[in-house]
Design a protein around this motif. Structure first.
Motif: not given
Length: 912
Positions: A778-802
């Protein structure tokens, strides 16, 4: 004074006077309570008779002249209205009577009575004669005899005798009354105080019709229609510049005293007794206190009721009672109060009535006094009347032996703490200075610990335990010290028995203190099982909020938070916060507001964290917070930092904190929050220093719990910034081993940091696992941070759509939390289309289905506000909030507030 009263009685007197003019003598005996208008009525009769040509002879009897022979008669016959020849005759008669009186009083009385009667009868043949005697109850016996002699003989004479007396069963005397009753030409006229319509007429004449409609009922209530009091209120009204309501002042108080003095010395004594006894007065008690006979007391008190001075056995307004008490010599007043207190105590009266008199008398030496004051203080405390608790106990804190003074002072400090913790601490220190060191009991020690200067007291407490043994109260305090001041806990004995083997008196305050501290201590050390939530909620359900239970209740809430059940802590904290406000306890409110702010931080509700943190710091002064000030400051620093308001965070960090705070658990969230600020502003080494400082304290104290403060994760993020991935991995691996699998929020946050220490390709599974755990926690701030890290990871892996999908979700969750710092980090990875709001009112999307009221309610719910908070902000009921949310869920096809769209933005001032 205007003649607006007793028109009917004046008409009767007018008829009697007309009969007198026609040769039919009359006697009018006008009786009534003090200030009921007797004097005014007699004055008007005299004026009317004078205008018609009558000879008017007037006298006013006085108590001081009661023993003066023929005093009243002398006033009558020596009046300037007596014709010259008759005046000489009367003077000779009185002179001869005085000479005769010394030898034969009876003969003198008879001689003068005949002569005066004859002279007046003779005078009445030339003009009507009106004799007016006011305050007949004070007349001397000789004058009464002469008047009675005359009244028997005037039936066929042009003489009217008008007598005014104060109403009383025996105001003049039974013999005189009996004779008057037998006179067929005597008429009794009984006056009363002004009725309500009479007061209306008076107020109208004085203040106008508009004011009378508003003020006349209050004037009648305050005066009972007593003319003197009504006119005194007019004077006070003018003096005060015409307030909206009648306000008894100087004139009113003097008028009350005047009425009482006119009613005789016993009236003043009984009035003083009524004033002292207040609501506990009755005729028997007042008589006993005033030293009067019961029958006489009933008669005089009845007169005062009839006069409008008293109503229902008490003064109509406190100003009347105050005037009477102020008129009494201080020593006598104190003696009256002491006697009144004993009378009530012996009669089994309610303790607060007795306590009020005891405190006012300042005589507290008798042994029964302490019991009464203590009982009264407990009743006042049950009603949350701290002022009265202090009033009752403060005199006791200066009496008795050291042990008694410590006990009483501790009770006083406990009560004062809810209003001003710093005042409570000063009281304890003042006692210590007075007796050369406070006895090392749990009560005083708890107050000293709050302010962080209890090293000596803790040492003494430890020695006391060694000498007397470990009581349950002492054990509870030792456990509490371990939870709040771990550095000092090492100086105290460790409880010898295991928790499960110790017999505990269930339901007592010390039982609650013991259980709550034991549970929190276990949680802080990571030694708790799945049943901790049940154990904590048992405490929360069975404990009433009180001075001695604030700390165990906060311990219970913290145990829930640190065990990963922040969502369960929230409604309990809300309930306690609301009750604290209702019971006018700002220190309690401050403590629970600080906890509410911490809950908001742990749930990602940054605006709510700021609101409650600021409220906590506003409710009591910084000095009153003592070492605990670190908690609300930490929540506000965290919120400001995550919202990107770094200057505001810096200002909070710049606020001075007690040095002693750094030796308590309150230092831990403060150091962590300061470290997060330093990390966010690229002060990496300063951040490391703060995180490491927190870690050193936690490991030294044996409370190395990541759910309390994840200092290793903080250090790991700092090491990553400076390129030391190995050190970061080592630290976060160590943290992962300490995190309980049942604490989803702490586990997810640790997995997020751990993932970033691994190679890029290995991160997505760990980050997805972190997302699942954090969503469950239930920690929405930490959720935003982990989603941000996951999004950047997908971006660096060239998984653009994800990447785009996850980053967009992270953006809206961060916006939902008002985490501007995360939003700024995400901006480079988002397109212009992504940056558009997910939905606002008026757009042709699903949010447009909501009414404005539903939208506002849903937006606040999405931002972490509870239904009660939303109701207060929108000025609606909780039921209305629930209805708005139910309709919103149906329109948006979601199950609960956690599923509400991220684009909902509050539109209510103050929610940012």
């Amino acid at each position: 004074m205007k003649y607006v009263h007793h028109r009917a009685e004046m008409s009767i007197l007018g008829e009697m006077y007309e009969g007198v003019r026609q040769g039919r003598g009359r006697v009018a005996l006008i009786g009534g309570p003090v200030a009921s208008g007797k004097t005014s009525l007699l004055g008007r009769l005299a004026d009317t008779a004078l205008e018609s040509g009558a000879v008017v002879l007037q006298a006013i009897a006085s108590d001081s002249e009661r023993d003066l022979p023929f005093g009243v008669l002398g006033q009558l016959v020596q009046s300037p209205a007596v014709p010259a020849g008759a005046a000489d005759e009367f003077a000779a008669l009185l002179e001869a009577g005085a000479t005769t009186l010394a030898g034969d009083p009876g003969a003198a009385r008879q001689h003068i009575s005949r002569a005066v009667a004859a002279a007046l009868l003779k005078l009445s043949r030339t003009a009507p004669v009106v004799l007016v005697v006011d305050d007949l109850h004070h007349a001397d016996e000789d004058s009464l005899h002469c008047l009675l002699f005359l009244m028997v003989r005037i039936r066929s004479a042009r003489i009217l005798v008008a007598l005014g007396e104060r109403t009383s069963d025996r105001s003049v005397g039974p013999a005189f009354d009996a004779e008057l009753v037998r006179l067929p030409h005597c008429r009794r006229i009984r006056l009363t105080t002004l009725p309500a319509d009479g007061v209306v007429e008076l107020v109208t004449g004085e203040l106008g019709a508009d004011a009378a409609r508003l003020l006349a009922p209050a004037y009648h209530e305050l005066t009972g229609g007593n003319l003197l009091l009504v006119h005194a209120l007019f004077e006070d009204h003018r003096t005060a510049g015409g307030p909206a309501e009648p306000s008894p002042g100087f004139a009113f108080r003097n008028a009350v005293l005047s009425c009482l003095r006119s009613s005789g010395p016993l009236a003043l004594d009984l009035a003083a007794a009524v004033a002292v006894l207040a609501g506990a007065a009755d005729a028997d008690r007042a008589a006993d206190l005033a030293g009067a006979g019961a029958d006489e007391a009933v008669r005089v008190l009845g007169d005062l009721e009839a006069a409008g001075i008293l109503a229902g056995g008490r003064f109509r307004h406190p100003a009347g009672a105050a005037a009477v008490l102020e008129a009494i010599e201080p020593g006598r007043r104190a003696r009256l109060r002491r006697r009144a207190a004993r009378l009530l105590y012996e009669a089994g009266a309610e303790s607060r009535s007795v306590a009020e008199m005891l405190v006012a008398s300042e005589d507290l030496d008798e042994p029964w006094v302490a019991t009464v004051l203590r009982s009264a203080a407990e009743l006042a405390l049950a009603e949350d009347d701290v002022e009265k608790v202090v009033r009752y106990l403060e005199p006791m804190s200066r009496l008795g032996d050291d042990a008694q003074r410590v006990a009483v002072t501790t009770l006083l400090a406990d009560a004062e703490w809810r209003v001003s913790p710093v005042a409570a601490e000063r009281r304890i220190r003042a006692l210590a200075a007075d007796i050369g060191g406070v006895a090392n009991g749990p009560g005083p020690l708890r107050h000293l610990l709050w302010h962080g200067e209890a090293e000596e007291a803790v040492e003494g407490f430890g020695k006391q335990i060694e000498n007397t043994g470990m009581s349950l109260d002492a054990e509870a305090l030792c456990l509490a010290v371990a939870c709040t001041h771990p550095a000092l806990a090492a100086r105290l004995p460790v409880p010898a028995r295991a928790a499960g083997t110790r017999p505990v008196p269930s339901g007592t305050v010390v039982d609650t203190q013991w259980r709550a501290a034991r549970i929190l201590k276990a949680v802080l050390r990571g030694r708790y099982g799945d049943n901790v939530v049940v154990a904590v909620e048992q405490i929360l359900q069975s404990t009433r909020l009180a001075d001695a239970t604030v700390q165990p209740l906060t311990f219970a809430l913290r145990a829930l938070m640190y065990a990963g059940s922040t969502d369960r802590a929230l409604p309990w904290c809300e309930r306690l916060l609301e009750e604290s406000a209702k019971r006018r306890a700002p220190a309690w409110q401050a403590v629970f507001s600080a906890l509410r702010a911490e809950i908001a931080v742990r749930q990602g509700g940054l605006p709510a964290a700021l609101e409650h943190g600021a409220k906590a710091l506003a409710l009591i002064s910084a000095s009153s917070w003592g070492v605990a000030i670190g908690s609300p400051l930490a929540s506000m620093i965290r919120a400001r930092t995550e919202m990107g308001a770094h200057e505001e965070a810096e200002a909070l960090i710049a606020q001075p904190v007690p040095a002693a705070m750094m030796r308590t658990v309150h230092a831990l969230p403060y150091l962590y929050a300061r470290g997060r600020h330093h990390l966010a502003t690229d002060q990496v080494y300063a951040a490391l220093r703060d995180f490491m400082a927190a870690g050193e304290l936690m490991t030294a104290w044996g409370i190395d719990l990541p759910a309390l403060v994840p200092w290793r994760a903080g250090c790991a993020e700092a090491y990553q910034r400076i390129g030391d991935r190995a050190k970061a991995a080592e630290l976060v691996d160590a943290q992962l081993n300490l995190v309980s699998e049942s604490n989803s929020a702490a586990l997810g946050a640790t997995l997020r940091v751990l993932a970033n220490t691994h190679e890029l390709a290995d991160r997505p599974p760990m980050l997805k696992k972190a997302v699942d755990e954090i969503q469950a926690g239930g920690d929405r701030l930490e959720l935003a941070k982990v989603l941000a890290d996951l999004g950047r990871t997908h971006h660096e892996l060239n998984e653009t759509s994800r990447a785009r999908m996850v980053v967009r979700r992270a953006w809206h969750v961060a916006q939902d939390c008002r985490a501007d710092a995360v939003c700024r980090e995400l901006q480079p990875h988002m397109s212009a289309e992504d940056l558009k709001p997910a939905g606002v009112p008026g757009e042709t999307d699903r949010l447009a289905l909501l009414t404005s009221a539903e939208y506002r309610t849903a937006a606040l719910a999405r931002h972490g506000y509870t239904n009660r908070e939303i109701a207060r902000k929108l000025f609606i009921t909780v039921s209305t909030v629930e209805q708005h949310l139910t309709r919103t869920y149906r329109k948006l096809k979601v199950g609960n507030r956690a599923d509400l769209p991220a684009g909902l933005e509050p539109t209510v001032a103050g929610t940012a």
